[in-house]
Design an enzyme around this catalytic site. Structure first.
Site, PDB file in Angstrom:
ATOM      1  N   GLU A 300      85.568  -2.577  45.594  1.00 15.18           N
ATOM      2  CA  GLU A 300      85.756  -1.405  46.465  1.00 15.18           C
ATOM      3  C   GLU A 300      87.111  -1.537  47.147  1.00 15.18           C
ATOM      4  O   GLU A 300      87.392  -2.541  47.791  1.00 15.18           O
ATOM      5  CB  GLU A 300      84.604  -1.293  47.457  1.00 15.18           C
ATOM      6  N   CYS A 334      88.740   2.030  55.608  1.00 18.62           N
ATOM      7  CA  CYS A 334      89.066   2.579  54.296  1.00 18.62           C
ATOM      8  C   CYS A 334      88.764   4.072  54.277  1.00 18.62           C
ATOM      9  O   CYS A 334      89.365   4.830  53.548  1.00 18.62           O
ATOM     10  CB  CYS A 334      88.261   1.858  53.230  1.00 18.62           C
TER      11      CYS A 334
HETATM   12  P1  NAD Z   1      93.024  -7.594  51.048  1.00 21.51           P
HETATM   13  O1  NAD Z   1      92.948  -7.045  49.674  1.00 21.51           O
HETATM   14  O2  NAD Z   1      94.335  -8.066  51.530  1.00 21.51           O
HETATM   15  O3  NAD Z   1      92.014  -8.829  51.210  1.00 21.51           O
HETATM   16  C1  NAD Z   1      90.640  -8.711  50.906  1.00 21.51           C
HETATM   17  C2  NAD Z   1      90.091 -10.084  50.571  1.00 21.51           C
HETATM   18  O4  NAD Z   1      90.663 -10.534  49.343  1.00 21.51           O
HETATM   19  C3  NAD Z   1      90.429 -11.142  51.607  1.00 21.51           C
HETATM   20  O5  NAD Z   1      89.305 -11.974  51.790  1.00 21.51           O
HETATM   21  C4  NAD Z   1      91.575 -11.889  50.956  1.00 21.51           C
HETATM   22  O6  NAD Z   1      91.713 -13.206  51.414  1.00 21.51           O
HETATM   23  C5  NAD Z   1      91.152 -11.863  49.504  1.00 21.51           C
HETATM   24  N1  NAD Z   1      92.204 -12.107  48.513  1.00 21.51           N
HETATM   25  C6  NAD Z   1      93.527 -11.870  48.633  1.00 21.51           C
HETATM   26  N2  NAD Z   1      94.162 -12.197  47.481  1.00 21.51           N
HETATM   27  C7  NAD Z   1      93.227 -12.639  46.615  1.00 21.51           C
HETATM   28  C8  NAD Z   1      93.242 -13.095  45.260  1.00 21.51           C
HETATM   29  N3  NAD Z   1      94.375 -13.152  44.554  1.00 21.51           N
HETATM   30  N4  NAD Z   1      92.078 -13.463  44.684  1.00 21.51           N
HETATM   31  C9  NAD Z   1      90.911 -13.383  45.369  1.00 21.51           C
HETATM   32  N5  NAD Z   1      90.829 -12.959  46.646  1.00 21.51           N
HETATM   33  C10 NAD Z   1      91.969 -12.589  47.269  1.00 21.51           C
HETATM   34  O7  NAD Z   1      92.427  -6.461  52.021  1.00 21.51           O
HETATM   35  P2  NAD Z   1      92.288  -6.510  53.604  1.00 21.51           P
HETATM   36  O8  NAD Z   1      93.633  -6.376  54.226  1.00 21.51           O
HETATM   37  O9  NAD Z   1      91.419  -7.629  54.008  1.00 21.51           O
HETATM   38  O10 NAD Z   1      91.457  -5.172  53.852  1.00 21.51           O
HETATM   39  C11 NAD Z   1      92.030  -3.904  53.942  1.00 21.51           C
HETATM   40  C12 NAD Z   1      91.860  -3.145  52.637  1.00 21.51           C
HETATM   41  O11 NAD Z   1      90.481  -3.069  52.310  1.00 21.51           O
HETATM   42  C13 NAD Z   1      92.322  -1.700  52.728  1.00 21.51           C
HETATM   43  O12 NAD Z   1      93.006  -1.374  51.546  1.00 21.51           O
HETATM   44  C14 NAD Z   1      91.023  -0.921  52.827  1.00 21.51           C
HETATM   45  O13 NAD Z   1      91.104   0.417  52.389  1.00 21.51           O
HETATM   46  C15 NAD Z   1      90.131  -1.733  51.961  1.00 21.51           C
HETATM   47  N6  NAD Z   1      88.718  -1.502  52.263  1.00 21.51           N
HETATM   48  C16 NAD Z   1      87.985  -0.802  51.360  1.00 21.51           C
HETATM   49  C17 NAD Z   1      86.650  -0.514  51.627  1.00 21.51           C
HETATM   50  C18 NAD Z   1      85.805   0.247  50.646  1.00 21.51           C
HETATM   51  O14 NAD Z   1      84.592   0.250  50.788  1.00 21.51           O
HETATM   52  N7  NAD Z   1      86.400   0.902  49.672  1.00 21.51           N
HETATM   53  C19 NAD Z   1      86.081  -0.973  52.806  1.00 21.51           C
HETATM   54  C20 NAD Z   1      86.859  -1.695  53.703  1.00 21.51           C
HETATM   55  C21 NAD Z   1      88.186  -1.963  53.413  1.00 21.51           C
END
Ligand code: NAD
Length: 531
Positions: A300, A334
């Site tokens: 997501e 999001c």
């Molecule tokens: P992010 O993608 O930076 O990080 C999300 C998670 O992924 C963190 O735990 C991070 O440490 C991990 N991560 C980072 N690189 C990785 C890799 N290479 N391999 C595995 N894991 C890795 O996102 P964020 O800044 O934590 O959250 C904000 C984003 O989340 C926004 O884009 C928002 O729209 C989205 N979001 C989406 C929903 C939804 O339901 N669609 C809900 C909440 C947030």
């Protein structure tokens, strides 16, 4: 391995009772405000504690540490965490695999009972958990309360869903056969949540995993490991056996990536940015040596959500819906409205009312229950301010437009509205993830829907109109996973609004809905010949 404790209360009543959403707390009631202030003081006294990794039920320390800080007061340490690296991948995987042998065979009633007990404990400590969210991610009281209420809902909802799934309608019965379908667990899942719903999304993906019989390596966001640590402590208190959830905060790019790539990871439940989601999809698609399955990915991702306001809309309610959707939790949802698409006939009037409404928003320390707290970290603040500078050139700054220095030392930004932004421009297309709303003028409803659909995302959206025809058109043509009519585009409620997006917003997994647990299971069909 620890066994499950005896149920804290008669499970049969809970199993039979229909699901009901956890009510939100009314903080205008002095009694509730007093409890919240007390919880904030209690949690304040616990800030800065050190937390361990938990692998196979054992506490593990690492050389590298991870500091979780208060975005509203960056000098304040919320929690000091161990930082899982490549060395922790094998121990975490082995612990999860070992626990899977027994947990996957544990009766679903016991797994569901664990969730019911966790929900009960959380309900008892609701204010305290809210206070952790205030300090760790700068949510105000109402936003924190909604996050915890959703977490309780997931405990109650997924437990009932697991019980339902264990008794699905039998398939067609062939003459001379007994035919069955069972939904069995997948294996070890990597659960990788974001920081913005650090309780609900982190817990939701974890609870769905374990109630379905899987075991988990949980890697919370580096910006919000403390709330996850407190939640794992709660699961342990509720009787979770060792190794079912292995708590491993660490860097996404090293530990997260390595867990995703591991041949024994069966699935990845991820919520976060588009970039990281696509990277995980790619890494998961490769067959590692020794890997015997196609990894399932539940991804997501981001949004660029729009609210369309038609000429015949109730203007005051549209202004309120746009303001709340755009600036609730500093626009870091999001589902946040980051584009308001306004019919030219009401455009000027709408902007005038919106400006007045947004200028009433208070910014400051969320412990004082301001409308808006700080954005999550320094990098995020810098990126949002850069978008604002671009926006000032591309459009007309209506209000806000800079850091809110008077709010304190934290990462505060004024709620910012930029009008006259053109469709297809950078600010209209890219997710900013902060308190920035762009306003776009539309010639008519046709063009408004066209603009709304013209990004690579498709998460949430809303339409304000009194016309039945236009409502029905939006239902057919507004291409988003979660559409709202004459209301804000944030605040999906478990059970009522299963949540997940289209296109680059994700795999449309519909968290909090009746299809969600299927993603954490595999269907096994059995045909038995009757002699
Ligand atoms: P992010 O993608 O930076 O990080 C999300 C998670 O992924 C963190 O735990 C991070 O440490 C991990 N991560 C980072 N690189 C990785 C890799 N290479 N391999 C595995 N894991 C890795 O996102 P964020 O800044 O934590 O959250 C904000 C984003 O989340 C926004 O884009 C928002 O729209 C989205 N979001 C989406 C929903 C939804 O339901 N669609 C809900 C909440 C947030």
């Amino acid at each position: 391995m620890a066994t499950l404790q005896a149920p804290a209360r008669p499970e049969t009543r809970l199993h039979k009772a229909p699901f009901v959403n956890e009510p939100f707390t009314d903080f205008s009631q002095e009694e509730n405000a007093r409890k919240m202030r007390a919880a904030i003081e209690k949690v304040r006294a616990q800030l800065g504690r050190e937390y361990d990794l938990i692998i196979g039920g054992k506490h593990v320390k690492t050389q590298d540490k991870l500091k979780s800080i208060n975005p509203a007061k960056p000098s304040q340490l919320v929690g000091l965490h161990q930082k899982a690296g490549k060395d922790q991948v094998e121990p975490a995987m082995n612990a999860a695999l070992k626990a899977f042998e027994t947990w996957s065979r544990t009766p679903v009633e016991e797994r569901a009972a664990l969730l019911f007990r966790t929900g009960d404990l959380l309900r008892e400590r609701k204010f305290e958990f809210c206070a952790w969210l205030v300090f760790e991610v700068s949510k105000n009281w109402g936003e924190a309360d909604a996050d915890i209420a959703e977490t309780i809902d997931f405990c109650e909802f997924y437990s009932r869903e697991a019980l339902r799934l264990s008794k699905v309608e039998p398939p067609v019965q062939l003459p001379g056969e007994r035919d069955y379908v069972f939904y069995i667990p997948l294996g070890v899942g990597a659960v990788i949540p974001p920081w913005n719903f650090p309780a609900a999304i982190m817990a939701g993906m974890t609870l769905a995993s374990i109630v379905a019989g899987n075991t988990v390596i949980l890697k919370p966001s580096s910006d919000s490991p403390t709330i996850a640590a407190r939640f794992v402590e709660l699961l342990e208190e509720a009787g979770m056996p060792e190794g079912v959830v292995n708590f491993c905060p660490g860097a996404g790019a090293s530990f997260g990536d390595a867990v995703v790539a591991h041949p024994q990871t069966r699935y990845i439940a991820f919520t976060g940015s588009r970039e990281v989601g696509l990277r995980i999809n790619k890494v998961a698609a490769d067959q590692a040596p020794g890997q015997i399955w196609i990894k399932r990915t539940i991804l997501e991702m981001g949004g660029k959500d729009a609210i369309v306001v038609d000429a015949d809309a109730d203007l005051d309610s549209a202004v309120e819906g746009v303001a709340v959707s755009a600036f609730g939790f500093q626009g870091q949802k999001c589902s946040a409205c980051s584009r308001a698409i306004i019919d030219e006939r009401i455009y000027d009037k709408f902007l005038e009312k919106l400006k007045a409404r947004v200028e009433r928003i208070t910014v400051g320390d969320p412990a004082e229950n301001t409308n808006m707290g700080a954005v999550i970290n320094e990098g995020s603040m810098k990126s949002i301010l850069e978008y604002i500078e671009t926006g000032k050139k591309a459009g007309r700054l209506l209000t806000g437009g800079k850091a809110a220095k008077s709010a304190g030392e934290g990462y505060f930004i004024e709620p910012t509205v930029i009008a006259d932004i053109a469709p297809k421009s950078k600010l209209e297309q890219e997710e900013i993830f902060g308190p920035v709303l762009v306003v776009i003028k539309s010639r008519n409803y046709d063009q408004a829907l066209e603009i709304a659909n013209d990004t690579e995302f498709g998460l949430t959206g809303a339409v304000y109109t009194k016309s039945r025809d236009k409502i029905e058109r939006a239902m057919r043509e507004f291409h988003v996973g979660n559409l709202y009519i004459n209301r804000k585009c944030t605040g999906a409620i478990v059970g009522a609004h299963p949540f997940g997006g289209f296109n680059m917003s994700g795999t449309d997994s519909k968290a909090g809905g009746p299809d969600y647990l299927y993603l954490f299971t595999q269907g096994k069909s059995v045909g038995e010949k009757i002699f």
